[in-house]
Design a protein around this motif. Structure first.
Motif, PDB file in Angstrom:
ATOM      1  N   UNK A 147       0.874  -1.180   0.000  1.00  0.00           N
ATOM      2  CA  UNK A 147       0.000   0.000   0.000  1.00  0.00           C
ATOM      3  C   UNK A 147       0.908   1.226   0.000  1.00  0.00           C
ATOM      4  N   UNK A 148       0.946   1.914  -1.140  1.00  0.00           N
ATOM      5  CA  UNK A 148       2.025   2.883  -1.378  1.00  0.00           C
ATOM      6  C   UNK A 148       1.764   4.295  -0.864  1.00  0.00           C
ATOM      7  N   UNK A 149       0.594   4.532  -0.259  1.00  0.00           N
ATOM      8  CA  UNK A 149       0.317   5.885   0.273  1.00  0.00           C
ATOM      9  C   UNK A 149      -0.795   5.800   1.313  1.00  0.00           C
ATOM     10  N   UNK A 150      -0.427   5.968   2.573  1.00  0.00           N
ATOM     11  CA  UNK A 150      -1.437   5.949   3.645  1.00  0.00           C
ATOM     12  C   UNK A 150      -1.062   6.981   4.704  1.00  0.00           C
ATOM     13  N   UNK A 151      -2.069   7.289   5.524  1.00  0.00           N
ATOM     14  CA  UNK A 151      -1.849   8.123   6.707  1.00  0.00           C
ATOM     15  C   UNK A 151      -2.329   7.294   7.896  1.00  0.00           C
ATOM     16  N   UNK A 202       7.605   8.644  -9.180  1.00  0.00           N
ATOM     17  CA  UNK A 202       6.466   7.732  -9.059  1.00  0.00           C
ATOM     18  C   UNK A 202       5.207   8.517  -8.702  1.00  0.00           C
ATOM     19  N   UNK A 203       4.068   8.030  -9.169  1.00  0.00           N
ATOM     20  CA  UNK A 203       2.788   8.567  -8.708  1.00  0.00           C
ATOM     21  C   UNK A 203       1.968   7.418  -8.132  1.00  0.00           C
ATOM     22  N   UNK A 204       1.072   7.768  -7.206  1.00  0.00           N
ATOM     23  CA  UNK A 204       0.289   6.733  -6.530  1.00  0.00           C
ATOM     24  C   UNK A 204      -1.196   7.021  -6.691  1.00  0.00           C
ATOM     25  N   UNK A 205      -1.876   6.032  -7.236  1.00  0.00           N
ATOM     26  CA  UNK A 205      -3.327   6.107  -7.451  1.00  0.00           C
ATOM     27  C   UNK A 205      -4.039   5.692  -6.162  1.00  0.00           C
ATOM     28  N   UNK A 206      -4.948   6.571  -5.714  1.00  0.00           N
ATOM     29  CA  UNK A 206      -5.666   6.340  -4.454  1.00  0.00           C
ATOM     30  C   UNK A 206      -7.169   6.350  -4.748  1.00  0.00           C
ATOM     31  N   UNK A 207      -7.694   5.297  -5.387  1.00  0.00           N
ATOM     32  CA  UNK A 207      -9.042   5.407  -5.967  1.00  0.00           C
ATOM     33  C   UNK A 207     -10.183   5.541  -4.959  1.00  0.00           C
ATOM     34  N   UNK A 208     -10.118   4.870  -3.798  1.00  0.00           N
ATOM     35  CA  UNK A 208     -11.269   5.038  -2.875  1.00  0.00           C
ATOM     36  C   UNK A 208     -11.255   6.426  -2.260  1.00  0.00           C
ATOM     37  N   UNK A 209     -10.079   7.002  -2.116  1.00  0.00           N
ATOM     38  CA  UNK A 209      -9.983   8.368  -1.597  1.00  0.00           C
ATOM     39  C   UNK A 209     -10.464   9.362  -2.644  1.00  0.00           C
ATOM     40  N   UNK A 241      -2.893   2.588  -3.791  1.00  0.00           N
ATOM     41  CA  UNK A 241      -2.931   2.834  -2.346  1.00  0.00           C
ATOM     42  C   UNK A 241      -4.332   3.087  -1.832  1.00  0.00           C
ATOM     43  N   UNK A 242      -4.507   2.796  -0.553  1.00  0.00           N
ATOM     44  CA  UNK A 242      -5.782   3.076   0.122  1.00  0.00           C
ATOM     45  C   UNK A 242      -5.927   4.547   0.485  1.00  0.00           C
ATOM     46  N   UNK A 243      -4.808   5.242   0.758  1.00  0.00           N
ATOM     47  CA  UNK A 243      -4.860   6.599   1.318  1.00  0.00           C
ATOM     48  C   UNK A 243      -5.755   6.673   2.553  1.00  0.00           C
ATOM     49  N   UNK A 244      -5.739   5.663   3.375  1.00  0.00           N
ATOM     50  CA  UNK A 244      -6.424   5.745   4.677  1.00  0.00           C
ATOM     51  C   UNK A 244      -5.968   7.017   5.380  1.00  0.00           C
ATOM     52  N   UNK A 245      -6.848   7.866   5.986  1.00  0.00           N
ATOM     53  CA  UNK A 245      -8.273   7.772   6.096  1.00  0.00           C
ATOM     54  C   UNK A 245      -9.031   8.666   5.139  1.00  0.00           C
ATOM     55  N   UNK A 246      -8.378   9.307   4.106  1.00  0.00           N
ATOM     56  CA  UNK A 246      -9.157   9.924   3.046  1.00  0.00           C
ATOM     57  C   UNK A 246      -9.793   8.824   2.220  1.00  0.00           C
ATOM     58  N   UNK A 247      -9.071   7.735   2.069  1.00  0.00           N
ATOM     59  CA  UNK A 247      -9.638   6.539   1.451  1.00  0.00           C
ATOM     60  C   UNK A 247     -10.587   5.877   2.425  1.00  0.00           C
TER      61      UNK A 247
END
Ligand code: GUN
Ligand code: ZN
Length: 424
Positions: A71-75, A285-292, A314-320
């Motif tokens: 998961x390449x981008x989370x908070x 690199x760029x990271x796709x965060x589709x649920x966010x 990535x999920x981008x939790x918790x914007x995702x």
């Protein structure tokens, strides 16, 4: 002592965005031999069993053995505010995110959320995340220590902000540099941990802070640098106001030494032609965060980028709105459908494993099943619910058998997770 995992084995010999589904390798009755934290052999299950009679046997039957999800981008500090209602990016940050991140001044709270977060993601089959922390060094200490205790490979950095954030969530250009540097020296390269230089995004950093972090990156060039890029139109207009001298959003980073290989930009939805060309040229690199991107209403990522540059998922939790990379693959599929870019299951699975690992420049270590790679594995039940089971009954190949789990699967599909050669 070696472990031999038996099941269907899925790996990749190439990039399915370039080579198509033929880039995948599927062994129906396969095996993965795990020894000393690494993958020691991959192949026919029966043959491996005969060759390694002393190995401990883990027979997963018809379940799928894959590299663990990356998961390449989370908070991670946003764990407790996931699924908060009704805001768009800037209001969402001010209403939900910043008040929650304030609580990480308390190291005990940071430790509690770090453990809770890793419980949630590993239950969903994710073995590596690249996470933002908060402004507080204790938030980095908490997630690094929690990952270290579990033997996970993890990327994390202190989120630097020196403007446009509330009192208590701001550092300065110098403090951002000093604290990042001290954390980097303590954690980077220790066990399976990597420090990531982390300016939150241009609206919350002065040019001086971006410059200071650019200088830090020049001192430690093998680190990653992560930030946000072109997520929402309002944000982009604000960046234009704050940086009138910049050509575009990417230029606010580029001008301060924050664009080159190892730069990892989250979202990257509304890019200009110049920005796309520069990202590709620089090897970023760029990271796709589709649920966010759907949850906060940001926009539809252009999957065409996967042919030009390193794209992670990535999920981008918790914007995702999810901790699950299965749910995230489903959202990526749906978003791409809206852009008439139908994604093949091989592409979705690759994005969630090797694609994300490559975006983090760690694809020589994680994200695939191959001899010598670190043994981070997920075992997926392809018939985890009645709805999924009935949808796969007529499947004629792996992709037909896998796609219902991608679209409808959740943590019930995760049968086992292995990290660093140990079952979690
Ligand atoms: N842009 C700046 N900070 C954030 C964040 O925490 N989440 C998202 N989705 N976008 C951001
Ligand atoms: Zn983010």
């Amino acid at each position: 002592m070696a472990d031999l995992l038996l099941g269907q084995v899925l790996s990749f010999a190439g990039d399915p965005f370039v080579e198509g589904p033929g880039a995948a390798r599927h062994i129906t009755a396969g095996g993965v031999l795990v020894e000393n934290g690494r993958i020691a052999a991959v192949g026919d299950g029966a043959a491996l069993r005969a060759a390694h009679p002393a190995a401990r046997l883990q027979d997963y039957g018809r379940s799928l053995i894959s590299a663990g999800f990356v998961d390449a981008h989370v908070h991670y500090p946003q764990t407790a505010i996931i699924a908060s209602w009704g805001k768009r990016l800037i209001d969402w940050l001010n209403s939900y995110t910043f008040p929650e991140e304030m609580r990480f001044a308390d190291p005990a709270y940071a430790a509690e959320i770090a453990e809770r977060y890793l419980d949630l993601v590993t239950a969903n089959g994710t073995t590596t995340v690249c996470t933002y922390c908060t402004i507080h060094p204790a938030s980095v200490e908490a997630i690094m220590a929690a990952a270290q205790g579990r033997g996970l490979r993890l990327f994390a950095g202190k989120t630097c902000m020196d403007r446009n954030a509330p009192e208590g969530l701001r550092d300065t250009a110098q403090a951002g540099y000093d604290e990042s540097r001290a954390l980097l020296q303590k954690w980077h390269g220790r066990d399976r941990l990597s420090y990531v230089i982390t300016p939150r995004f241009s609206p919350t950093s002065t040019p001086e802070q971006l410059q200071a972090l650019g200088a830090l990156w020049r001192e430690y060039p093998d680190c990653l640098m992560q930030t946000h890029l072109s997520e929402q139109p309002d944000e982009i207009a604000w960046v234009k106001e704050l940086f009138p001298q910049s050509r575009d959003y990417l230029d606010t980073y580029e001008a301060q030494g924050l664009l080159r290989e190892g730069a990892v930009y989250g979202h990257a939805i509304h890019l200009t032609a110049r920005e796309k060309a520069r990202l590709a040229e620089a090897g970023a690199s760029v990271v796709h965060c589709p649920t966010s991107n759907t949850f906060i209403g940001s926009g539809l990522f252009d999957m065409g980028l996967a042919k030009q540059l390193r794209v992670g998922l990535a999920t981008d939790t918790g914007g995702g709105s999810s901790f699950s990379m299965l749910r995230t693959m489903a959202a990526a599929y749906e978003v791409a459908q809206l852009r008439h870019q139908p994604l093949h299951p091989s592409q979705l699975w690759w994005l969630a494993t090797q694609g994300s690992a490559r975006a983090l420049r760690a694809d020589h270590l994680i994200g695939n099943i191959a001899v010598g790679m670190e043994a981070d594995l997920v075992v997926v039940d392809l018939a985890s619910t009645p709805a999924i089971e009935q949808a796969t009954r007529r499947a004629e190949d792996l992709w037909q058998a896998l796609f219902p789990t991608i679209m409808m699967g959740d943590d019930r599909a995760i049968r086992a997770v292995w990290a660093n050669g140990r079952r979690l």
